[in-house]
Every structure is written in structure tokens, then in C-alpha cells.
Design a protein around this motif. Sequence first.
Motif, PDB file in Angstrom:
ATOM      1  N   ILE A 175     -73.167  79.882  46.734  1.00  0.00           N
ATOM      2  CA  ILE A 175     -74.215  80.072  47.500  1.00  0.00           C
ATOM      3  C   ILE A 175     -75.395  79.208  47.095  1.00  0.00           C
ATOM      4  N   ILE A 176     -75.653  78.883  45.698  1.00  0.00           N
ATOM      5  CA  ILE A 176     -76.587  78.063  44.996  1.00  0.00           C
ATOM      6  C   ILE A 176     -76.021  76.643  45.462  1.00  0.00           C
ATOM      7  N   GLU A 177     -74.797  76.479  45.337  1.00  0.00           N
ATOM      8  CA  GLU A 177     -74.236  75.248  45.379  1.00  0.00           C
ATOM      9  C   GLU A 177     -74.377  74.493  47.030  1.00  0.00           C
ATOM     10  N   GLU A 178     -74.266  75.461  48.044  1.00  0.00           N
ATOM     11  CA  GLU A 178     -74.362  75.289  49.223  1.00  0.00           C
ATOM     12  C   GLU A 178     -75.997  74.858  49.559  1.00  0.00           C
ATOM     13  N   GLU A 179     -76.864  75.730  49.006  1.00  0.00           N
ATOM     14  CA  GLU A 179     -78.423  75.496  49.108  1.00  0.00           C
ATOM     15  C   GLU A 179     -78.708  74.307  48.576  1.00  0.00           C
ATOM     16  N   ALA A 180     -78.302  74.075  47.580  1.00  0.00           N
ATOM     17  CA  ALA A 180     -78.560  72.480  46.859  1.00  0.00           C
ATOM     18  C   ALA A 180     -78.017  71.392  47.678  1.00  0.00           C
ATOM     19  N   GLU A 181     -76.965  71.331  48.192  1.00  0.00           N
ATOM     20  CA  GLU A 181     -76.331  70.257  49.112  1.00  0.00           C
ATOM     21  C   GLU A 181     -77.174  70.209  50.216  1.00  0.00           C
ATOM     22  N   GLU A 182     -77.502  71.228  50.910  1.00  0.00           N
ATOM     23  CA  GLU A 182     -78.245  71.250  52.240  1.00  0.00           C
ATOM     24  C   GLU A 182     -79.768  70.625  51.703  1.00  0.00           C
ATOM     25  N   HIS A 183     -80.482  70.860  50.708  1.00  0.00           N
ATOM     26  CA  HIS A 183     -81.632  70.557  50.614  1.00  0.00           C
ATOM     27  C   HIS A 183     -81.830  69.350  49.539  1.00  0.00           C
ATOM     28  N   GLU A 184     -80.549  68.583  49.241  1.00  0.00           N
ATOM     29  CA  GLU A 184     -80.539  67.674  48.247  1.00  0.00           C
ATOM     30  C   GLU A 184     -81.209  67.733  46.932  1.00  0.00           C
TER      31      GLU A 184
END
Length: 91
Positions: free
Chosen positions: A49-58
Motif C-alpha cells: 500500500i505504501i509503495e503504491e501511494e509513493a509511486e502515485e505521488h512520486e
Amino acid sequence: MSTTKIINVLKDDKFEEILEIFKSTPAQEVIFVLPKSSKVFSKEEDFQIIEEEAEEHEKSVSILCSNVKINELARKHNFDILLVHEKDAVS
């Protein structure tokens, strides 16, 4: 200009609370400081979940933790691992 946010995770913090802090910070670099055992990041799903959020928000994510299992999962999900070497530790 890139900013850094340090999130100190306590042993009994809930993942949802930490996720909300992560999502709401404008910082492009986030460092999670984790205790050796914690409810947060106790499951691989938390890392996903954190990885996906990090990618989405750079955002870049780093983990500082002495738990080998957590560090392995963090590497698997493209997080940087911060280590303290014994010679650098303050007594």
C-alpha cells in the motif's frame, strides 16, 4: 526543492494512522523510523500500500529499523534501508 518528513512509528500505532500521515505530507522524501516490533509494517500488504501511494505521488521512502524481516520486505518493495553502524552509534 525536495523536503523530508520523518515519521516515528510507535509499537502500537495503527497502519491507517501512519498511512494518513504519509498521504497528507507534502514531502517528497519520507523516512519511517520503526521499532524492532510494530503493528505497522507487520504485513507485506502494508508495504504494498505504501509503495503504491509513493509511486502515485512520486515520493521516495526510506526505512530505519533493526528488524531484518522488515528490512527485507522494504527492499522487496523498493524502499531504501537506512542502517546505523555500531561504530557510528552514540553511547
